[in-house]
Write a protein that holds these residues in place. Structure first.
Motif, PDB file in Angstrom:
ATOM      1  N   LEU A   1       0.828  -1.208   0.000  1.00 64.35           N
ATOM      2  CA  LEU A   1       0.000   0.000   0.000  1.00 64.35           C
ATOM      3  C   LEU A   1       0.860   1.255   0.000  1.00 64.35           C
ATOM      4  N   ARG A   2       0.553   2.181  -0.918  1.00 68.16           N
ATOM      5  CA  ARG A   2       1.207   3.497  -0.925  1.00 68.16           C
ATOM      6  C   ARG A   2       0.309   4.540  -0.255  1.00 68.16           C
ATOM      7  N   THR A   3      -0.965   4.538  -0.585  1.00 71.16           N
ATOM      8  CA  THR A   3      -1.869   5.491   0.059  1.00 71.16           C
ATOM      9  C   THR A   3      -3.313   5.060  -0.126  1.00 71.16           C
ATOM     10  N   ASP A   4      -4.167   5.503   0.789  1.00 69.99           N
ATOM     11  CA  ASP A   4      -5.610   5.355   0.684  1.00 69.99           C
ATOM     12  C   ASP A   4      -6.228   6.744   0.594  1.00 69.99           C
ATOM     13  N   VAL A   5      -7.209   6.897  -0.294  1.00 74.21           N
ATOM     14  CA  VAL A   5      -7.980   8.132  -0.381  1.00 74.21           C
ATOM     15  C   VAL A   5      -9.449   7.768  -0.276  1.00 74.21           C
ATOM     16  N   VAL A   6     -10.189   8.492   0.561  1.00 77.72           N
ATOM     17  CA  VAL A   6     -11.611   8.237   0.743  1.00 77.72           C
ATOM     18  C   VAL A   6     -12.392   9.470   0.314  1.00 77.72           C
ATOM     19  N   VAL A   7     -13.340   9.276  -0.600  1.00 79.89           N
ATOM     20  CA  VAL A   7     -14.265  10.334  -1.003  1.00 79.89           C
ATOM     21  C   VAL A   7     -15.663   9.729  -1.017  1.00 79.89           C
ATOM     22  N   ASP A   8     -16.565  10.313  -0.221  1.00 80.67           N
ATOM     23  CA  ASP A   8     -17.917   9.773  -0.082  1.00 80.67           C
ATOM     24  C   ASP A   8     -17.823   8.295   0.307  1.00 80.67           C
ATOM     25  N   ASP A   9     -18.467   7.396  -0.448  1.00 80.45           N
ATOM     26  CA  ASP A   9     -18.427   5.967  -0.124  1.00 80.45           C
ATOM     27  C   ASP A   9     -17.486   5.200  -1.039  1.00 80.45           C
ATOM     28  N   THR A  10     -16.455   5.867  -1.522  1.00 81.88           N
ATOM     29  CA  THR A  10     -15.452   5.255  -2.389  1.00 81.88           C
ATOM     30  C   THR A  10     -14.085   5.314  -1.724  1.00 81.88           C
ATOM     31  N   VAL A  11     -13.370   4.200  -1.789  1.00 79.09           N
ATOM     32  CA  VAL A  11     -11.986   4.141  -1.330  1.00 79.09           C
ATOM     33  C   VAL A  11     -11.100   3.867  -2.540  1.00 79.09           C
ATOM     34  N   ILE A  12     -10.085   4.695  -2.708  1.00 82.96           N
ATOM     35  CA  ILE A  12      -9.081   4.508  -3.751  1.00 82.96           C
ATOM     36  C   ILE A  12      -7.791   4.065  -3.080  1.00 82.96           C
ATOM     37  N   ARG A  13      -7.237   2.942  -3.531  1.00 81.58           N
ATOM     38  CA  ARG A  13      -5.977   2.444  -2.977  1.00 81.58           C
ATOM     39  C   ARG A  13      -4.903   2.466  -4.066  1.00 81.58           C
ATOM     40  N   ASP A  14      -3.840   3.191  -3.798  1.00 74.75           N
ATOM     41  CA  ASP A  14      -2.677   3.213  -4.675  1.00 74.75           C
ATOM     42  C   ASP A  14      -1.726   2.142  -4.149  1.00 74.75           C
ATOM     43  N   VAL A  15      -1.521   1.095  -4.941  1.00 74.48           N
ATOM     44  CA  VAL A  15      -0.787  -0.074  -4.448  1.00 74.48           C
ATOM     45  C   VAL A  15       0.210  -0.584  -5.488  1.00 74.48           C
ATOM     46  N   GLY A  16       1.114  -1.400  -5.013  1.00 71.76           N
ATOM     47  CA  GLY A  16       1.900  -2.269  -5.874  1.00 71.76           C
ATOM     48  C   GLY A  16       1.516  -3.699  -5.567  1.00 71.76           C
TER      49      GLY A  16
ATOM     50  N   VAL B   1     -11.461  13.305  -9.543  1.00 70.37           N
ATOM     51  CA  VAL B   1     -10.364  13.615  -8.639  1.00 70.37           C
ATOM     52  C   VAL B   1     -10.633  12.947  -7.290  1.00 70.37           C
ATOM     53  N   PHE B   2      -9.699  12.126  -6.864  1.00 71.94           N
ATOM     54  CA  PHE B   2      -9.758  11.524  -5.534  1.00 71.94           C
ATOM     55  C   PHE B   2      -8.472  11.939  -4.822  1.00 71.94           C
ATOM     56  N   ALA B   3      -8.598  12.774  -3.804  1.00 76.60           N
ATOM     57  CA  ALA B   3      -7.401  13.334  -3.188  1.00 76.60           C
ATOM     58  C   ALA B   3      -7.666  13.673  -1.731  1.00 76.60           C
ATOM     59  N   ALA B   4      -6.573  13.828  -0.998  1.00 75.75           N
ATOM     60  CA  ALA B   4      -6.655  14.262   0.392  1.00 75.75           C
ATOM     61  C   ALA B   4      -7.343  15.621   0.456  1.00 75.75           C
ATOM     62  N   PRO B   5      -8.111  15.897   1.535  1.00 75.72           N
ATOM     63  CA  PRO B   5      -8.826  17.184   1.637  1.00 75.72           C
ATOM     64  C   PRO B   5      -7.913  18.390   1.469  1.00 75.72           C
ATOM     65  N   GLY B   6      -6.653  18.268   1.897  1.00 74.44           N
ATOM     66  CA  GLY B   6      -5.734  19.393   1.741  1.00 74.44           C
ATOM     67  C   GLY B   6      -5.477  19.743   0.293  1.00 74.44           C
ATOM     68  N   LEU B   7      -5.580  18.767  -0.598  1.00 75.86           N
ATOM     69  CA  LEU B   7      -5.381  19.012  -2.028  1.00 75.86           C
ATOM     70  C   LEU B   7      -6.628  19.616  -2.673  1.00 75.86           C
ATOM     71  N   THR B   8      -7.801  19.068  -2.334  1.00 75.25           N
ATOM     72  CA  THR B   8      -9.044  19.512  -2.992  1.00 75.25           C
ATOM     73  C   THR B   8      -9.676  20.689  -2.297  1.00 75.25           C
ATOM     74  N   GLY B   9      -9.231  20.998  -1.074  1.00 73.13           N
ATOM     75  CA  GLY B   9      -9.854  22.086  -0.335  1.00 73.13           C
ATOM     76  C   GLY B   9     -11.264  21.760   0.108  1.00 73.13           C
ATOM     77  N   SER B  10     -11.545  20.435   0.274  1.00 77.02           N
ATOM     78  CA  SER B  10     -12.891  19.998   0.665  1.00 77.02           C
ATOM     79  C   SER B  10     -12.819  19.191   1.931  1.00 77.02           C
ATOM     80  N   ASP B  11     -13.988  18.841   2.446  1.00 77.64           N
ATOM     81  CA  ASP B  11     -14.056  17.965   3.627  1.00 77.64           C
ATOM     82  C   ASP B  11     -14.681  16.632   3.271  1.00 77.64           C
ATOM     83  N   ARG B  12     -14.546  16.213   1.998  1.00 74.33           N
ATOM     84  CA  ARG B  12     -15.200  14.977   1.567  1.00 74.33           C
ATOM     85  C   ARG B  12     -14.314  13.760   1.760  1.00 74.33           C
ATOM     86  N   GLY B  13     -13.009  13.952   2.030  1.00 67.32           N
ATOM     87  CA  GLY B  13     -12.103  12.850   2.185  1.00 67.32           C
ATOM     88  C   GLY B  13     -12.193  12.203   3.540  1.00 67.32           C
TER      89      GLY B  13
END
Length: 273
Positions: free
Chosen positions: A69-84, A261-273
């Motif tokens: 696992l490199r990172t997890d991003v959560v937006v609404d009811d979706t989880v994005i996993r960046d993995v090898g 776009v699925f990103a950390a709240p600091g990137l999107t400027g939102s509170d959806r993550g």
């Protein structure tokens, strides 16, 4: 129903744990009755628990798969996993596959379950790795072919191989140029490349061109994946915040038609993550 970030991540994390111990029944039970798996994206989806069970028998049961696992991003009811993915196909044959996994989750039977899994990775690249293994790959290749035909039939095997076709290198270069323009803060070029493409955080939260440009200026891309009609980019901001961009592309002419776009709240400027 709205879930907490912890509930969503817990539901998703069960998948690699059950894969590691080869718990077929437990892994299939992670999915809703109507769930679908696209693995890799671009191949024919597996729909419903019977097809998902046969997917497990074909692609997971005979192998040892490790998720890095490199990172997890959560937006609404979706989880994005960046993995090898580290996939041991057989004696002396191990594939190392850059991937991005998208899990859409839903309530079922009082639990959080997976309604859709999209696995973005490059089937042509995996085939190339496999062939470079030389004669050692022959037993594993034969076993995969037998499992495909036994569990999926000729139609299923053809459906899997359809994952070889997609946006490919040309699409990746197009996205690379877009990200280069965005990283340099070139608003005119970014607007030209996006055209009328719909841009959202997750599936449904609109993101303006100015907001997108502000998010991507000085951002670094360290992974590009072409899968089916999509190109996926893993990005990192100077402050270390990470995210994933999913581009939909048309090839004639080569055009970006959609950007999620699925990103950390600091990137999107939102509170959806």
């Amino acid at each position: 129903m709205t879930f907490t970030r912890a509930e969503l991540l817990t539901a998703v994390e069960r998948s690699p744990r059950l894969v590691a111990v080869h718990d077929r029944a437990g892994w299939v039970a992670l999915y809703t009755p109507e769930a679908q798996i696209e693995d890799p994206v671009g191949s024919r989806p597996h729909r419903g628990l019977d097809q998902i069970d046969r997917f497990y028998a074909t692609f997971i049961a005979p192998r040892d798969i490790t998720f890095h696992l490199r990172t997890d991003v959560v937006v609404d009811d979706t989880v994005i996993r960046d993995v090898g993915l580290e996939v041991r196909m057989g004696a002396g044959v191990t594939m190392h596959i850059p991937a991005v996994l998208r899990y859409d989750l839903a309530a079922a039977g009082g639990e959080v379950k997976i309604a859709r899994l999209q696995a973005f990775w490059e089937l042509p690249g995996m085939v190339g790795q496999f062939l470079r293994s030389g004669p050692r790959a022959l037993p594993a290749g034969g076993a995969l072919s037998v499992a495909l035909l036994r569990n999926q039939g000729l139609g299923g095997a053809a459906g899997f191989l359809s994952g070889l076709v997609g946006a490919g290198t040309v699409g990746k270069r197009h996205v690379e140029r877009f990200l280069g323009d965005a990283g340099a803060g070139d608003e005119v070029a970014v607007r030209r490349r996006l055209g009328r493409a719909r841009v959202t955080v997750g599936e449904s939260h609109p993101l303006s061109g100015a907001e997108l440009l502000g998010m991507l200026t000085d951002v670094r891309c360290d992974k590009l994946i072409a899968a089916g009609p999509h190109v996926v980019a893993a990005i990192e901001a100077p402050n270390g915040d990470r995210g994933v961009l999913i581009f939909d592309l048309e090839t004639r002419p080569l055009t970006i038609t959609r950007l999620r776009v699925f990103a950390a709240p600091g990137l999107t400027g939102s509170d959806r993550g």
